[in-house]
Scaffold this active site. Sequence first.
Site: not given
Length: 436
Positions: A26, A165, A91, A410, A21, A309, A336
Site C-alpha cells: 500500500r 476486500s 493477487g 511469496k 507485506k 492470513d 486464495k
Amino acid sequence: MKAIVTPTSKLQGDIQALSSKNYTTRYLLAAALSEGTSTVYYPAHSEDSEAIRRCIQDLGAVLNEDEEKIVITGFGSRPKHADQLNVGNAGAVLRFSMSVAAFCPQLTFVNTYPESLGKRPHDDLIAALEQMNVKVEHNDGKLPITIYGGQPRGGRITVSGKVSSQYLSSLLFVTPLLEEDSEIIVTDDLKSKVVVGQTLEVLEQAGIRIEAAADLMHFKVPGKQKYQAREYIVQGDYPGSAAILAAAAVTNSDVKVRRLLENSKQGERAVVDVLKAMNVPLTHQDGIVHVQGNASLQAGEFDGDEFTDGVLAMVAASVFAEGTSRFYNVENLRYKECDRITDFLTELRKAGANVEERQSEIIVHGRPEGVEGGVEINAHYDHRVIMALTIVGLRSKQGLTIRDAHHVAKSYPQFFDHLRALGGQVELVTEHQTHG
C-alpha cells in the site's frame, strides 16, 4: 525444493518480525500515485513485494533502494504506457494495478501462474471498472486480462465485497484521482474489513480524504485529489509472525518476536489473543510478543474473518490442543493461492490430524499426544500452507517432508532461516524433477 521437518521439542531465541507485506504494497502504491518523491522505510522483501516494485516501475515510477529504504518518484494519475504487466502470483498487486490501469489506453496482465493466481476470479472488480468507463477483456473473470482505459470516470460505483476486500481497496486508491466525485457502495458482504482499515489508514497518511461509513459499506470520495509525497515506516508483519508464534506455542519454547505493534490495524494481531485463549503463556508489550510455550494448548472457537492470513497457523496449533476447535466465517480462504480449506485439510489428514471442513468452517479435533507424520505432503504452491504444515511437522512423531517449499518466499523468504535460528530442525533439499 523440499523442506524436511524433523520433530523439534524446544525453540528458543529472539527474532525481528519481517516487514508487513500489506503495508509495503500500500505504501509503494501510494508513493507511485503521488507526483513527488516519497520514502518507504523497512519495506518487505518477498515475491509479492518485488511484484509491486516491478509493476509501479513498469508504469513509470522511479525507484532507488538501499538497505533500509526505497525512495520513489511517482507518476500520479499519468502512468506511462506499458503493453503488459507481470504481477507474478500476487493477487493484491494484480487487483490494485487493474484500477491503476484504468489510466492507461491499453494494458494486458499476463498469466504466469496458471495453477494458482491464474485460477482466481476477479469478476467483481471487472464489473466495478466497467461502471467507470473502462472496457475489460478477460478469460471468464480470470487472467489474462486486458484493460482499455484512458478516461476513467467517477460517479456511483457498486462493488461486491463477498469474495475479497481487495476490489474495494483497489477502487479506493484510484477514485480520488478522478475528475468527478465518487460514491462507492459495497454490495453483499464485505470480507476482511480490517484490511480495508489498513487501506484507509495509508490513504489518510498520503493526504487523501475519504468519508467512510462506520460499517465500511459506503464511501464518499471527492475527486481531483492529489497524493502527497510522504515518508512512511513499514511495521512488522503479523501474518508471517503468526507461524513463528504458533511454532513456539506447540513446543517447549522461550521465543521473542519483535516489531509487532500492540495497536496495529493488522487483523492478524488477533492471533495473539487466539493463542492466549488457547492457554499459551505469552506477554505482549513494547512491540515484543514473548511466548514461553509448554506445548499444552486448549481448544477454542474463533471468528477467522478477523485474522484471515493467520488462520492456517492457528489451525496448525489447534491440531495439538485438548478438545475440539472451530474456526468459522473463513469461506474466503477457499479463494486464495489454493483452496486453503479443502487442500490444506487434505494434507493435515495425511500427517495424522483429525480435521473436518464445512463450506465456511474448519473443525479440528485436537490430538495433544501429537500426530504420526512420516509422510511427504503437497503444499499446493501456497506460502501459508507451507508455514502451517511446518508447524505440524515440528510436533509430529516422525517429521514431515513438504514439497515445493520454496514457495514460502511469496511472503516470508526468511521463514526457514528464522525457524532454524530458534532451533527448529528443518533441512532444505533440492527436488529432483521426478514428479510432474
